[in-house]
Design a protein around this motif. Sequence first.
Motif, PDB file in Angstrom:
ATOM      1  N   ALA A  38      45.356 -12.114 -37.227  1.00 15.01           N
ATOM      2  CA  ALA A  38      44.570 -11.413 -38.217  1.00 15.01           C
ATOM      3  C   ALA A  38      44.479 -10.099 -37.995  1.00 15.01           C
ATOM      4  CB  ALA A  38      43.390 -12.026 -38.352  1.00 15.01           C
ATOM      5  N   ASN A  39      44.360  -9.699 -36.662  1.00 14.97           N
ATOM      6  CA  ASN A  39      44.437  -8.189 -36.374  1.00 14.97           C
ATOM      7  C   ASN A  39      45.621  -7.509 -36.036  1.00 14.97           C
ATOM      8  OD1 ASN A  39      41.534  -8.310 -36.312  1.00 14.97           O
ATOM      9  ND2 ASN A  39      41.415  -9.188 -34.302  1.00 14.97           N
ATOM     10  N   LEU A  40      46.543  -8.386 -36.307  1.00 12.56           N
ATOM     11  CA  LEU A  40      47.950  -7.391 -35.966  1.00 12.56           C
ATOM     12  C   LEU A  40      48.290  -6.189 -37.084  1.00 12.56           C
ATOM     13  CD1 LEU A  40      50.530 -10.244 -35.255  1.00 12.56           C
ATOM     14  CD2 LEU A  40      49.688  -8.633 -33.630  1.00 12.56           C
ATOM     15  N   PRO A  41      47.962  -6.621 -38.378  1.00 14.99           N
ATOM     16  CA  PRO A  41      48.102  -5.336 -39.129  1.00 14.99           C
ATOM     17  C   PRO A  41      47.402  -3.973 -38.902  1.00 14.99           C
ATOM     18  CG  PRO A  41      47.701  -7.368 -40.472  1.00 14.99           C
ATOM     19  CD  PRO A  41      47.378  -7.394 -39.003  1.00 14.99           C
ATOM     20  N   PHE A  42      46.342  -4.264 -38.051  1.00 16.88           N
ATOM     21  CA  PHE A  42      45.311  -3.147 -37.856  1.00 16.88           C
ATOM     22  C   PHE A  42      46.075  -2.602 -36.587  1.00 16.88           C
ATOM     23  CE2 PHE A  42      42.658  -5.866 -40.194  1.00 16.88           C
ATOM     24  CZ  PHE A  42      42.355  -5.196 -41.178  1.00 16.88           C
ATOM     25  N   ASP A  44      48.974  -1.441 -35.826  1.00 10.78           N
ATOM     26  CA  ASP A  44      50.070  -0.516 -36.267  1.00 10.78           C
ATOM     27  C   ASP A  44      49.209   0.832 -36.494  1.00 10.78           C
ATOM     28  OD1 ASP A  44      52.043  -2.092 -35.768  1.00 10.78           O
ATOM     29  OD2 ASP A  44      52.258  -2.776 -37.818  1.00 10.78           O
ATOM     30  N   ASP A  45      48.202   0.739 -37.208  1.00 16.68           N
ATOM     31  CA  ASP A  45      47.202   1.788 -37.561  1.00 16.68           C
ATOM     32  C   ASP A  45      46.806   2.553 -36.196  1.00 16.68           C
ATOM     33  OD1 ASP A  45      47.648   1.016 -40.179  1.00 16.68           O
ATOM     34  OD2 ASP A  45      45.666   0.248 -40.496  1.00 16.68           O
ATOM     35  N   GLN A  46      46.429   1.890 -35.327  1.00 12.93           N
ATOM     36  CA  GLN A  46      46.001   2.638 -34.051  1.00 12.93           C
ATOM     37  C   GLN A  46      46.990   3.407 -33.234  1.00 12.93           C
ATOM     38  OE1 GLN A  46      44.572  -0.509 -31.779  1.00 12.93           O
ATOM     39  NE2 GLN A  46      42.716  -1.098 -33.050  1.00 12.93           N
ATOM     40  N   LYS A  47      48.278   2.838 -33.387  1.00 11.82           N
ATOM     41  CA  LYS A  47      49.438   3.961 -32.752  1.00 11.82           C
ATOM     42  C   LYS A  47      49.191   5.388 -33.167  1.00 11.82           C
ATOM     43  CE  LYS A  47      51.784  -0.458 -30.977  1.00 11.82           C
ATOM     44  NZ  LYS A  47      53.054  -1.342 -31.334  1.00 11.82           N
ATOM     45  N   PRO A  48      49.757   5.463 -34.318  1.00 13.92           N
ATOM     46  CA  PRO A  48      49.950   6.877 -34.787  1.00 13.92           C
ATOM     47  C   PRO A  48      48.718   7.619 -34.428  1.00 13.92           C
ATOM     48  CG  PRO A  48      50.696   5.443 -36.615  1.00 13.92           C
ATOM     49  CD  PRO A  48      49.877   4.387 -35.551  1.00 13.92           C
ATOM     50  N   LYS A  49      47.389   7.173 -34.456  1.00 20.47           N
ATOM     51  CA  LYS A  49      46.187   8.036 -34.236  1.00 20.47           C
ATOM     52  C   LYS A  49      46.138   8.257 -32.838  1.00 20.47           C
ATOM     53  CE  LYS A  49      43.366   6.047 -37.699  1.00 20.47           C
ATOM     54  NZ  LYS A  49      42.321   5.182 -38.073  1.00 20.47           N
ATOM     55  N   GLN A  50      46.800   7.408 -32.036  1.00 19.84           N
ATOM     56  CA  GLN A  50      46.796   7.806 -30.290  1.00 19.84           C
ATOM     57  C   GLN A  50      47.956   8.763 -30.139  1.00 19.84           C
ATOM     58  OE1 GLN A  50      47.392   4.208 -28.593  1.00 19.84           O
ATOM     59  NE2 GLN A  50      45.239   3.411 -28.852  1.00 19.84           N
ATOM     60  N   GLN A  51      49.150   8.775 -30.928  1.00 21.75           N
ATOM     61  CA  GLN A  51      50.189   9.702 -30.647  1.00 21.75           C
ATOM     62  C   GLN A  51      49.693  10.916 -31.489  1.00 21.75           C
ATOM     63  OE1 GLN A  51      53.596   7.912 -32.747  1.00 21.75           O
ATOM     64  NE2 GLN A  51      53.845   6.545 -31.090  1.00 21.75           N
ATOM     65  N   GLN A  52      48.934  11.151 -32.167  1.00 23.55           N
ATOM     66  CA  GLN A  52      48.702  12.415 -32.964  1.00 23.55           C
ATOM     67  C   GLN A  52      47.677  13.041 -31.992  1.00 23.55           C
ATOM     68  OE1 GLN A  52      46.967  11.456 -36.793  1.00 23.55           O
ATOM     69  NE2 GLN A  52      48.824  11.271 -37.810  1.00 23.55           N
ATOM     70  N   LYS A  53      46.443  12.327 -31.222  1.00 24.18           N
ATOM     71  CA  LYS A  53      45.823  12.792 -30.349  1.00 24.18           C
ATOM     72  C   LYS A  53      46.339  13.456 -29.048  1.00 24.18           C
ATOM     73  CE  LYS A  53      41.674  11.747 -27.652  1.00 24.18           C
ATOM     74  NZ  LYS A  53      40.891  10.737 -27.377  1.00 24.18           N
ATOM     75  N   GLN A  54      47.505  12.552 -28.699  1.00 23.69           N
ATOM     76  CA  GLN A  54      48.004  13.071 -27.481  1.00 23.69           C
ATOM     77  C   GLN A  54      48.920  14.485 -27.847  1.00 23.69           C
ATOM     78  OE1 GLN A  54      50.648   9.914 -26.115  1.00 23.69           O
ATOM     79  NE2 GLN A  54      48.954   8.711 -25.488  1.00 23.69           N
ATOM     80  N   GLU A  55      49.388  14.400 -29.130  1.00 22.00           N
ATOM     81  CA  GLU A  55      50.246  15.666 -29.429  1.00 22.00           C
ATOM     82  C   GLU A  55      49.343  16.744 -29.550  1.00 22.00           C
ATOM     83  OE1 GLU A  55      52.198  14.648 -33.009  1.00 22.00           O
ATOM     84  OE2 GLU A  55      53.638  13.330 -32.031  1.00 22.00           O
ATOM     85  N   SER A  56      48.178  16.791 -30.084  1.00 27.49           N
ATOM     86  CA  SER A  56      46.988  17.786 -30.311  1.00 27.49           C
ATOM     87  C   SER A  56      46.651  18.045 -28.803  1.00 27.49           C
ATOM     88  CB  SER A  56      45.997  17.263 -31.062  1.00 27.49           C
ATOM     89  OG  SER A  56      45.236  16.390 -30.529  1.00 27.49           O
ATOM     90  N   ASP A  57      46.618  17.195 -27.774  1.00 28.16           N
ATOM     91  CA  ASP A  57      46.165  17.741 -26.502  1.00 28.16           C
ATOM     92  C   ASP A  57      47.217  18.419 -25.668  1.00 28.16           C
ATOM     93  OD1 ASP A  57      43.858  16.057 -26.851  1.00 28.16           O
ATOM     94  OD2 ASP A  57      44.562  14.426 -25.686  1.00 28.16           O
ATOM     95  N   HIS A  58      48.455  18.522 -26.155  1.00 26.11           N
ATOM     96  CA  HIS A  58      49.277  19.216 -25.544  1.00 26.11           C
ATOM     97  C   HIS A  58      49.496  20.845 -26.090  1.00 26.11           C
ATOM     98  CE1 HIS A  58      51.143  15.894 -23.398  1.00 26.11           C
ATOM     99  NE2 HIS A  58      51.245  15.110 -24.515  1.00 26.11           N
ATOM    100  N   GLU A  59      48.822  20.910 -27.205  1.00 27.23           N
ATOM    101  CA  GLU A  59      48.867  22.234 -27.652  1.00 27.23           C
ATOM    102  C   GLU A  59      47.842  23.280 -27.235  1.00 27.23           C
ATOM    103  OE1 GLU A  59      48.880  22.029 -31.959  1.00 27.23           O
ATOM    104  OE2 GLU A  59      50.617  20.797 -31.989  1.00 27.23           O
TER     105      GLU A  59
END
Length: 59
Positions: A38-42, A44-59
Amino acid sequence: MDIATLHSIFTVLVFVGFIGLVVWLFVLKRKPDFDEQANLPFADDQKPKQQQKQESDHE
């Protein structure tokens, strides 16, 4: 063996399959598996947020 007998046998087989499916789904305590699925659809939503946070940490 006539067609009515074949229909009767098929009906009994389908009914037994249905009862087996109900037992497998509801009686065998599969709640942890259902909660995970039941939590599988959610997930996928967490991965892009984590990637965005990592990209913003590099700047």
